[in-house]
Design a protein around this motif. Sequence first.
Motif, PDB file in Angstrom:
ATOM      1  N   ALA A  22       9.348  16.196 -18.124  1.00 28.57           N
ATOM      2  CA  ALA A  22       8.984  14.826 -18.498  1.00 28.57           C
ATOM      3  C   ALA A  22       9.372  13.846 -17.391  1.00 28.57           C
ATOM      4  CB  ALA A  22       9.664  14.443 -19.808  1.00 28.57           C
ATOM      5  N   ALA A  23      10.526  14.076 -16.760  1.00 31.18           N
ATOM      6  CA  ALA A  23      10.964  13.203 -15.667  1.00 31.18           C
ATOM      7  C   ALA A  23      10.018  13.315 -14.472  1.00 31.18           C
ATOM      8  CB  ALA A  23      12.389  13.558 -15.245  1.00 31.18           C
ATOM      9  N   LEU A  24       9.530  14.517 -14.175  1.00 34.35           N
ATOM     10  CA  LEU A  24       8.576  14.697 -13.079  1.00 34.35           C
ATOM     11  C   LEU A  24       7.272  13.953 -13.363  1.00 34.35           C
ATOM     12  CD1 LEU A  24       9.017  18.478 -12.181  1.00 34.35           C
ATOM     13  CD2 LEU A  24       9.657  16.505 -10.782  1.00 34.35           C
ATOM     14  N   THR A  25       6.826  13.993 -14.608  1.00 34.40           N
ATOM     15  CA  THR A  25       5.612  13.271 -14.982  1.00 34.40           C
ATOM     16  C   THR A  25       5.802  11.770 -14.801  1.00 34.40           C
ATOM     17  OG1 THR A  25       5.065  14.988 -16.588  1.00 34.40           O
ATOM     18  CG2 THR A  25       3.956  12.875 -16.827  1.00 34.40           C
ATOM     19  N   ALA A  26       6.953  11.246 -15.258  1.00 32.44           N
ATOM     20  CA  ALA A  26       7.226   9.819 -15.112  1.00 32.44           C
ATOM     21  C   ALA A  26       7.316   9.423 -13.639  1.00 32.44           C
ATOM     22  CB  ALA A  26       8.530   9.462 -15.838  1.00 32.44           C
ATOM     23  N   LEU A  27       7.923  10.285 -12.814  1.00 30.10           N
ATOM     24  CA  LEU A  27       8.042  10.001 -11.379  1.00 30.10           C
ATOM     25  C   LEU A  27       6.672   9.952 -10.725  1.00 30.10           C
ATOM     26  CD1 LEU A  27       9.833   9.603  -8.889  1.00 30.10           C
ATOM     27  CD2 LEU A  27       9.913  12.091  -8.648  1.00 30.10           C
ATOM     28  N   ALA A  28       5.784  10.859 -11.110  1.00 25.78           N
ATOM     29  CA  ALA A  28       4.430  10.860 -10.553  1.00 25.78           C
ATOM     30  C   ALA A  28       3.700   9.573 -10.893  1.00 25.78           C
ATOM     31  CB  ALA A  28       3.656  12.067 -11.078  1.00 25.78           C
ATOM     32  N   LEU A  29       3.858   9.084 -12.116  1.00 26.09           N
ATOM     33  CA  LEU A  29       3.224   7.827 -12.523  1.00 26.09           C
ATOM     34  C   LEU A  29       3.814   6.647 -11.749  1.00 26.09           C
ATOM     35  CD1 LEU A  29       3.046   8.393 -16.385  1.00 26.09           C
ATOM     36  CD2 LEU A  29       1.172   8.523 -14.741  1.00 26.09           C
ATOM     37  N   PHE A  30       5.118   6.661 -11.533  1.00 27.79           N
ATOM     38  CA  PHE A  30       5.763   5.566 -10.790  1.00 27.79           C
ATOM     39  C   PHE A  30       5.286   5.519  -9.346  1.00 27.79           C
ATOM     40  CE2 PHE A  30       9.220   4.359  -7.880  1.00 27.79           C
ATOM     41  CZ  PHE A  30       9.430   3.043  -8.274  1.00 27.79           C
ATOM     42  N   LEU A  31       5.182   6.667  -8.707  1.00 32.80           N
ATOM     43  CA  LEU A  31       4.752   6.708  -7.313  1.00 32.80           C
ATOM     44  C   LEU A  31       3.299   6.295  -7.162  1.00 32.80           C
ATOM     45  CD1 LEU A  31       6.482   9.988  -6.080  1.00 32.80           C
ATOM     46  CD2 LEU A  31       7.165   7.629  -5.629  1.00 32.80           C
ATOM     47  N   SER A  32       2.473   6.602  -8.125  1.00 29.62           N
ATOM     48  CA  SER A  32       1.069   6.195  -8.050  1.00 29.62           C
ATOM     49  C   SER A  32       0.946   4.676  -8.114  1.00 29.62           C
ATOM     50  CB  SER A  32       0.267   6.835  -9.184  1.00 29.62           C
ATOM     51  OG  SER A  32       0.698   6.347 -10.442  1.00 29.62           O
ATOM     52  N   ASP A  33       1.812   4.015  -8.857  1.00 25.50           N
ATOM     53  CA  ASP A  33       1.792   2.546  -8.924  1.00 25.50           C
ATOM     54  C   ASP A  33       2.203   1.936  -7.593  1.00 25.50           C
ATOM     55  OD1 ASP A  33       1.764  -0.041 -10.568  1.00 25.50           O
ATOM     56  OD2 ASP A  33       3.826  -0.047  -9.817  1.00 25.50           O
ATOM     57  N   ARG A  34       3.177   2.555  -6.926  1.00 21.45           N
ATOM     58  CA  ARG A  34       3.605   2.052  -5.613  1.00 21.45           C
ATOM     59  C   ARG A  34       2.482   2.146  -4.593  1.00 21.45           C
ATOM     60  NH1 ARG A  34       7.783   5.421  -2.082  1.00 21.45           N
ATOM     61  NH2 ARG A  34       5.850   6.592  -1.872  1.00 21.45           N
ATOM     62  N   ASP A  35       1.745   3.274  -4.614  1.00 24.33           N
ATOM     63  CA  ASP A  35       0.626   3.450  -3.690  1.00 24.33           C
ATOM     64  C   ASP A  35      -0.442   2.384  -3.920  1.00 24.33           C
ATOM     65  OD1 ASP A  35       1.817   5.641  -2.566  1.00 24.33           O
ATOM     66  OD2 ASP A  35       0.828   7.087  -3.874  1.00 24.33           O
ATOM     67  N   ALA A  36      -0.706   2.045  -5.191  1.00 22.64           N
ATOM     68  CA  ALA A  36      -1.707   1.028  -5.504  1.00 22.64           C
ATOM     69  C   ALA A  36      -1.278  -0.327  -4.953  1.00 22.64           C
ATOM     70  CB  ALA A  36      -1.914   0.952  -7.009  1.00 22.64           C
ATOM     71  N   THR A  37       0.012  -0.616  -4.988  1.00 15.73           N
ATOM     72  CA  THR A  37       0.514  -1.886  -4.462  1.00 15.73           C
ATOM     73  C   THR A  37       0.273  -1.984  -2.961  1.00 15.73           C
ATOM     74  OG1 THR A  37       2.227  -1.965  -6.174  1.00 15.73           O
ATOM     75  CG2 THR A  37       2.565  -3.334  -4.224  1.00 15.73           C
ATOM     76  N   GLN A  38       0.488  -0.904  -2.241  1.00 13.16           N
ATOM     77  CA  GLN A  38       0.266  -0.905  -0.797  1.00 13.16           C
ATOM     78  C   GLN A  38      -1.214  -1.103  -0.470  1.00 13.16           C
ATOM     79  OE1 GLN A  38       2.035   2.813   0.415  1.00 13.16           O
ATOM     80  NE2 GLN A  38       3.973   1.849   0.928  1.00 13.16           N
ATOM     81  N   ILE A  39      -2.091  -0.481  -1.246  1.00  8.96           N
ATOM     82  CA  ILE A  39      -3.530  -0.661  -1.020  1.00  8.96           C
ATOM     83  C   ILE A  39      -3.931  -2.103  -1.278  1.00  8.96           C
ATOM     84  CG2 ILE A  39      -5.830  -0.003  -1.819  1.00  8.96           C
ATOM     85  CD1 ILE A  39      -4.712   2.736  -2.471  1.00  8.96           C
ATOM     86  N   ASP A  40      -3.427  -2.689  -2.349  1.00  9.86           N
ATOM     87  CA  ASP A  40      -3.749  -4.083  -2.668  1.00  9.86           C
ATOM     88  C   ASP A  40      -3.275  -5.030  -1.567  1.00  9.86           C
ATOM     89  OD1 ASP A  40      -4.871  -3.271  -5.017  1.00  9.86           O
ATOM     90  OD2 ASP A  40      -3.129  -3.746  -6.259  1.00  9.86           O
ATOM     91  N   ARG A  41      -2.087  -4.756  -1.063  1.00 13.00           N
ATOM     92  CA  ARG A  41      -1.540  -5.632  -0.021  1.00 13.00           C
ATOM     93  C   ARG A  41      -2.339  -5.505   1.272  1.00 13.00           C
ATOM     94  NH1 ARG A  41       3.194  -8.034  -0.436  1.00 13.00           N
ATOM     95  NH2 ARG A  41       3.873  -6.542  -2.033  1.00 13.00           N
ATOM     96  N   ALA A  42      -2.691  -4.274   1.622  1.00 12.78           N
ATOM     97  CA  ALA A  42      -3.489  -4.072   2.840  1.00 12.78           C
ATOM     98  C   ALA A  42      -4.875  -4.681   2.681  1.00 12.78           C
ATOM     99  CB  ALA A  42      -3.600  -2.574   3.148  1.00 12.78           C
ATOM    100  N   GLY A  43      -5.471  -4.536   1.506  1.00 12.65           N
ATOM    101  CA  GLY A  43      -6.787  -5.120   1.261  1.00 12.65           C
ATOM    102  C   GLY A  43      -6.766  -6.632   1.291  1.00 12.65           C
ATOM    103  N   ALA A  44      -5.666  -7.234   0.840  1.00 13.52           N
ATOM    104  CA  ALA A  44      -5.563  -8.697   0.833  1.00 13.52           C
ATOM    105  C   ALA A  44      -5.579  -9.265   2.248  1.00 13.52           C
ATOM    106  CB  ALA A  44      -4.297  -9.135   0.110  1.00 13.52           C
ATOM    107  N   GLN A  45      -5.125  -8.460   3.222  1.00 14.99           N
ATOM    108  CA  GLN A  45      -5.123  -8.927   4.606  1.00 14.99           C
ATOM    109  C   GLN A  45      -6.539  -9.226   5.091  1.00 14.99           C
ATOM    110  OE1 GLN A  45      -2.079  -9.787   4.779  1.00 14.99           O
ATOM    111  NE2 GLN A  45      -1.506  -8.832   6.712  1.00 14.99           N
ATOM    112  N   ARG A  46      -7.508  -8.484   4.626  1.00 13.17           N
ATOM    113  CA  ARG A  46      -8.903  -8.727   5.031  1.00 13.17           C
ATOM    114  C   ARG A  46      -9.366 -10.095   4.554  1.00 13.17           C
ATOM    115  NH1 ARG A  46     -11.659  -3.280   2.785  1.00 13.17           N
ATOM    116  NH2 ARG A  46     -10.617  -4.065   0.909  1.00 13.17           N
TER     117      ARG A  46
END
Length: 226
Positions: A36-60
Motif C-alpha cells: 500500500a505504501a508503494l502504491t501511495a508513493l507512486a501516486l505522489f511521484l506522479s503528482d510531482r512530475d505533473a508539477t514540473q511539466i506545468d511549470r515548464a509549459g508556463a515558460q512558453r
Amino acid sequence: MSETLTRGVQGVLRGLGLRSINAQFFFSYSLIFICAALTALALFLSDRDATQIDRAGAQRMLSQKMAKESILVAQGAIPLEALQSTIQRFEQSHRLLLQGDPSQGVAPLQQPEVQQRMRQVDQRWQQYRTVVLAVAQGDKQALSSLAGDSDALLGQVNEVTALVSADANRAASQQRWIALASTLAILVLVVLGRVTGMSWLMRQIDELRGRLEKVSQGDFSAPLNA
C-alpha cells in the motif's frame, strides 16, 4: 487444491521461522502495508512530475506574454511594472526548474539532457530580457529583432517541455506498473490469508475440538500437541 496450497504456504512460513498464527498474520499484514505504501508513493511521484511539466509549459506562455507587454509598454498602454512582474515570474520559474527549492518542496530537473537545454535557455533568456526591456523603452532596433528572439526562446523552451514530458511519461508508466503490481500483491495476500490462513486455523480448531470431545468421554489416548 486448497489443502495443498495451505500446506505449501505453511511450509514457506515455517521455513522463515514464523510458526505461530500471530507471527504469520503479522507478516502478511506487514507485506500488505508495504504494498500500500508503494502504491501511495507512486501516486505522489506522479503528482510531482505533473508539477514540473506545468511549470515548464508556463515558460512558453510567459515568453510570448513578455513580447506583447513590451510593445504595450512602449505604446503607453500598460505600466512598466506589468512587464517587470512577468519577467520576475519567468526568472523565478526558470530558477526553480534549474535549481529547485527544498523549502517549497520543488525538485530540480535532474536529467542531464534537460539540464543542458536549460542552460541554453538561460543564455538565450539573458539576451531576450535585454531586448524586451529595450523595446519597452522605445528602441526601434530592438523591436525589429523582437520576433526572432521571441521565436528562438520559444523553440528552446518547447524542447525542454517536450523532454520533461517524455521523461514524465516514462516515469508515469513505471509508476503505474508499480501501483498495479502492489495492488495485485495486496489482493493475492488477502486471498491467501483467507484461503490458507483461515483454513489452517479452522483445521486446528476442529482437531482440538475432536480431541477435547474424546477427553470429555474419558479417552486420553490422543495427546494434545502444544
